[in-house]
Design a protein around this motif. Structure first.
Motif, PDB file in Angstrom:
ATOM      1  N   LEU A 341       0.846  -1.190   0.000  1.00 50.00           N
ATOM      2  CA  LEU A 341       0.000   0.000   0.000  1.00 50.00           C
ATOM      3  C   LEU A 341       0.884   1.242   0.000  1.00 50.00           C
ATOM      4  N   ARG A 342       0.427   2.278  -0.712  1.00 48.90           N
ATOM      5  CA  ARG A 342       1.228   3.488  -0.838  1.00 48.90           C
ATOM      6  C   ARG A 342       0.378   4.724  -0.592  1.00 48.90           C
ATOM      7  N   HIS A 343       0.639   5.426   0.490  1.00 50.74           N
ATOM      8  CA  HIS A 343       0.066   6.747   0.765  1.00 50.74           C
ATOM      9  C   HIS A 343      -1.456   6.744   0.598  1.00 50.74           C
ATOM     10  N   ILE A 344      -2.121   5.851   1.310  1.00 51.14           N
ATOM     11  CA  ILE A 344      -3.581   5.752   1.250  1.00 51.14           C
ATOM     12  C   ILE A 344      -4.205   6.746   2.221  1.00 51.14           C
ATOM     13  N   ASN A 345      -5.125   7.554   1.714  1.00 50.93           N
ATOM     14  CA  ASN A 345      -5.929   8.435   2.554  1.00 50.93           C
ATOM     15  C   ASN A 345      -7.400   8.078   2.330  1.00 50.93           C
ATOM     16  N   LEU A 346      -8.097   7.776   3.421  1.00 49.67           N
ATOM     17  CA  LEU A 346      -9.451   7.255   3.275  1.00 49.67           C
ATOM     18  C   LEU A 346     -10.259   7.521   4.529  1.00 49.67           C
ATOM     19  N   SER A 347     -11.478   8.020   4.344  1.00 53.72           N
ATOM     20  CA  SER A 347     -12.432   8.174   5.442  1.00 53.72           C
ATOM     21  C   SER A 347     -13.646   7.301   5.163  1.00 53.72           C
ATOM     22  N   ILE A 348     -14.094   6.603   6.187  1.00 48.97           N
ATOM     23  CA  ILE A 348     -15.256   5.721   6.074  1.00 48.97           C
ATOM     24  C   ILE A 348     -16.291   6.210   7.078  1.00 48.97           C
ATOM     25  N   THR A 349     -17.497   6.539   6.591  1.00 46.03           N
ATOM     26  CA  THR A 349     -18.524   7.085   7.459  1.00 46.03           C
ATOM     27  C   THR A 349     -19.574   6.040   7.782  1.00 46.03           C
ATOM     28  N   PRO A 350     -20.222   6.150   8.947  1.00 49.39           N
ATOM     29  CA  PRO A 350     -21.268   5.191   9.312  1.00 49.39           C
ATOM     30  C   PRO A 350     -22.379   5.163   8.274  1.00 49.39           C
ATOM     31  N   GLY A 351     -22.864   3.948   7.978  1.00 52.67           N
ATOM     32  CA  GLY A 351     -23.989   3.794   7.071  1.00 52.67           C
ATOM     33  C   GLY A 351     -23.641   3.668   5.609  1.00 52.67           C
ATOM     34  N   GLU A 352     -22.361   3.832   5.261  1.00 51.54           N
ATOM     35  CA  GLU A 352     -22.008   3.700   3.846  1.00 51.54           C
ATOM     36  C   GLU A 352     -21.387   2.342   3.569  1.00 51.54           C
ATOM     37  N   THR A 353     -21.607   1.862   2.357  1.00 52.86           N
ATOM     38  CA  THR A 353     -21.050   0.594   1.903  1.00 52.86           C
ATOM     39  C   THR A 353     -20.066   0.884   0.778  1.00 52.86           C
ATOM     40  N   ILE A 354     -18.833   0.449   0.975  1.00 53.82           N
ATOM     41  CA  ILE A 354     -17.753   0.721   0.028  1.00 53.82           C
ATOM     42  C   ILE A 354     -17.302  -0.592  -0.590  1.00 53.82           C
ATOM     43  N   ALA A 355     -17.148  -0.597  -1.904  1.00 60.58           N
ATOM     44  CA  ALA A 355     -16.569  -1.741  -2.607  1.00 60.58           C
ATOM     45  C   ALA A 355     -15.131  -1.409  -2.973  1.00 60.58           C
ATOM     46  N   LEU A 356     -14.195  -2.192  -2.434  1.00 54.99           N
ATOM     47  CA  LEU A 356     -12.787  -2.089  -2.822  1.00 54.99           C
ATOM     48  C   LEU A 356     -12.575  -3.008  -4.013  1.00 54.99           C
ATOM     49  N   MET A 357     -12.126  -2.451  -5.123  1.00 55.71           N
ATOM     50  CA  MET A 357     -11.971  -3.247  -6.324  1.00 55.71           C
ATOM     51  C   MET A 357     -10.593  -2.996  -6.939  1.00 55.71           C
ATOM     52  N   GLY A 358     -10.203  -3.860  -7.847  1.00 54.36           N
ATOM     53  CA  GLY A 358      -8.903  -3.766  -8.486  1.00 54.36           C
ATOM     54  C   GLY A 358      -8.402  -5.155  -8.808  1.00 54.36           C
ATOM     55  N   ARG A 359      -7.354  -5.228  -9.607  1.00 57.05           N
ATOM     56  CA  ARG A 359      -6.837  -6.522 -10.015  1.00 57.05           C
ATOM     57  C   ARG A 359      -6.230  -7.276  -8.828  1.00 57.05           C
ATOM     58  N   ASN A 360      -6.033  -8.577  -9.001  1.00 55.86           N
ATOM     59  CA  ASN A 360      -5.397  -9.377  -7.955  1.00 55.86           C
ATOM     60  C   ASN A 360      -4.033  -8.792  -7.598  1.00 55.86           C
ATOM     61  N   GLY A 361      -3.763  -8.698  -6.286  1.00 57.36           N
ATOM     62  CA  GLY A 361      -2.486  -8.161  -5.834  1.00 57.36           C
ATOM     63  C   GLY A 361      -2.447  -6.656  -5.736  1.00 57.36           C
ATOM     64  N   ALA A 362      -3.603  -5.984  -5.907  1.00 61.67           N
ATOM     65  CA  ALA A 362      -3.616  -4.519  -5.871  1.00 61.67           C
ATOM     66  C   ALA A 362      -3.503  -3.968  -4.454  1.00 61.67           C
ATOM     67  N   GLY A 363      -3.765  -4.804  -3.427  1.00 59.86           N
ATOM     68  CA  GLY A 363      -3.647  -4.356  -2.046  1.00 59.86           C
ATOM     69  C   GLY A 363      -4.946  -4.349  -1.272  1.00 59.86           C
ATOM     70  N   LYS A 364      -5.997  -4.923  -1.832  1.00 64.59           N
ATOM     71  CA  LYS A 364      -7.315  -4.881  -1.176  1.00 64.59           C
ATOM     72  C   LYS A 364      -7.306  -5.625   0.159  1.00 64.59           C
TER      73      LYS A 364
END
Length: 572
Positions: A341-364
């Motif tokens: 993982l490189r320099h990830i900035n992320l906020s997750i708020t209550p009640g939201e559903t997030i899909a992390l997507m990307g090719r295999n090995g992307a860091g999910k």
């Protein structure tokens, strides 16, 4: 090449046979797709071809299964290894060596092939499956999807005449799945390889099948026919078929290309309905085209209550900062010599559903592991509520964040479903019966005395989800949650996750299932080589992506619809 003659299998202690009355033939050089709801016996049927049933699993096999003339009841798996290659749902159970290259060579060494032949076949397989850059990597450092490709490659190198594949694309990103399926098609067409494959993600594989064998219910004999014949009566079917049924297209389309050719009238009907709805909301006809396009991409009348609440919150966030379920700042994770993982900035708020997507090995999976405290940041910070995950004791952390991993065996240790539920209630401090009630909702018909290892892969994943949900964590993380699930089970999962989001739980899914993201996610984050390359509302991110757009979007483009449910609601 493969012949089933009145085959039934009953396991010790079971009241009824898992499969019964199976009688059909798979000719040489055909790809036959085995479909049906979870738990109907697809894995058992595949195991009977490879000899794992009954030699490894136990139980009683009646009737006769022959592969290239060999009776699998009298030939053990090692005596079939030169003609049958098998890849199960769990790639880790296949591996016997430490590195990718050694694993690809191992099967050929066991058969005593010459070193020069082994070297050539390893190189061919590395190229076929896009594994050349991973040849020296330890298998333990690979992502789940990369491990799946290595498992497939390890059975391809000995050049078996029959391949038995159980959910071969379940852990693969869309592009990698297409590559693997294209390789399988080449083996069938160019080399005459016979393939029997079980797969729940029919939207990926149905176009490659010569015939389909449908197991409609446990113990029922299979229904065999062409894909079009079987899809007309099947209880499980991909979105393209669901859309064809809704639009009353005959014959039913099986591919996006077929459906697009018939979709002109449907697109016109949807445009008329959308225009009428827009007039009802008082929208101006002469508003800027960009605004009209954005409104069309996510019609408000088609959003569920949870979606509307989330979009409302996003529109008003400038006046008051929403509470945060998790906050990631400048996160970097290095594992060995790999910067995951490189320099990830992320906020997750209550009640939201997030899909992390990307090719295999992307860091999910690494990102999920960091949120749950299994991986310590190399730099940057991670906060879940008021806690730092890797510094928080597990008994406290389980009430803040829960992870359902790709491998449910990491969570399941007891000998029965009832014991797993009792332990989950105790760990979460929940009332007795809490976990069991969740299992009953998600897995109808599973008895208390069932051993978790006797469940299908999808059923084990669902049991693991119930165990994690028992603590009702404010932040729920799921790694490939629909792996091994049929469409009905996935629908139940979507309903449950929507209810949790409506109650204020934040949900993050690492998934290759584009249909799940379209159905459930408010927001999609695309990762590539450990970096965020896109982050926004689902429609804005997936519609413009050839790899991550769902089938309905591809069929009805340029209109921006995501699911059959949206189309059905608009037409009603």
């Amino acid at each position: 090449m493969i012949r089933f003659e009145d085959v039934s299998v009953i396991y010790d202690g079971a009241a009824e046979p898992t499969i019964q009355g199976v009688d059909f033939e798979v000719p040489e050089g055909e790809l036959v797709l085995l479909v049906g709801p979870s738990g109907v016996g697809k894995s058992t049927l595949l195991g009977a071809v490879s000899g794992l049933v009954p030699h490894f699993t136990g139980g009683t096999l009646r009737g006769r299964v022959t592969v290239a003339g060999r009776d699998t009841r009298t030939h053990k798996p090692r005596e079939l290894a030169d003609v049958v290659g098998t890849v199960g749902q769990d790639p880790l159970s296949h591996f016997v060596t430490d590195t990718v290259e050694d694993e690809l060579a191992y099967g050929m060494e066991s058969l005593g092939l010459a070193p020069d032949v082994m070297r050539r076949r390893v190189e061919e397989t590395l190229d076929l499956l896009g594994l050349a850059d991973l040849r020296h990597r330890p298998i333990a450092t690979l992502s789940g999807g990369q491990q799946q490709r290595v498992a497939i490659g390890s059975v391809l190198t000995p050049h078996p005449s029959v391949l038995v594949l159980d959910e071969p694309t379940s852990a693969l990103d869309p592009a990698a799945a297409e590559e693997v399926l294209a390789v399988l098609q080449r083996l069938v067409h160019d080399l005459g390889t016979t393939i029997l494959m079980a797969e729940h993600r029919l939207e990926r594989v149905i176009q490659y099948a010569d015939r389909i064998a449908l197991l409609p219910t446990p113990g029922a004999p299979p229904i065999l026919g062409t894909p079009a014949e079987v899809m007309a009566v099947s209880p499980v079917y991909p979105p393209v078929v669901a859309l064809g049924r809704l639009a009353a297209w005959t014959p039913l389309p099986l591919t996006v290309r077929d459906a697009r050719r018939r979709a002109a009238e449907l697109r016109e009907r949807l445009k008329e309905r959308h225009d009428i709805a827009a007039q009802g909301r008082g929208e101006l006809r002469d508003q800027p085209q960009q605004t009209r396009t954005r409104q069309q991409s996510t019609p408000p009348e088609l959003l569920g209550a949870t979606h509307r609440r989330w979009f409302s919150r996003k529109r008003t966030h400038t006046t008051s900062k929403p509470p945060c379920a998790a906050e990631i700042q400048a996160l970097t994770v290095t594992r060995g010599r790999i910067q995951a993982l490189r320099h990830i900035n992320l906020s997750i708020t209550p009640g939201e559903t997030i899909a992390l997507m990307g090719r295999n090995g992307a860091g999910k999976s690494t990102l999920l592991s960091t949120l749950v405290g299994l991986v310590q940041p190399t730099s940057g910070s991670v906060r879940v509520g008021d806690a730092t995950p890797h510094r928080t004791p597990p008994p406290d952390l389980v009430r803040r964040v829960g992870l359902v991993p790709q491998e449910p065996r990491d969570l399941l240790y007891a000998d029965t479903v009832a014991a797993e539920c009792t332990a989950a209630d105790a760990d979460a401090g929940a009332a007795p019966g809490t976990c069991r009630a969740l299992v009953s909702e998600l897995l109808p018909g599973i008895t208390d005395d069932t051993h978790p290892r006797d469940l299908s892969e999808g059923q084990r994943l669902t049991l693991a989800l119930a165990v994690v949900l028992t603590a009702r964590p404010p932040l729920l993380l799921l790694d490939e949650p629909t792996r091994g699930l049929d469409y009905a089970a996935k629908s139940r999962l979507v309903t449950l996750l929507r209810e949790l989001a409506a109650e204020g739980h934040a949900i993050v899914l690492a998934t290759h299932d584009v249909e799940l993201a379209a159905e459930l996610a408010h927001r999609v984050i695309l990762l590539a080589e450990g970096e965020v390359i896109a982050d926004g509302p689902t429609a804005d991110v997936v519609v413009s992506s050839p790899s991550f757009a769902p089938q309905v979007t591809k069929i009805l483009a340029p209109q921006q619809w995501l699911t059959v449910a949206q189309v059905r609601k608009a037409l009603s």
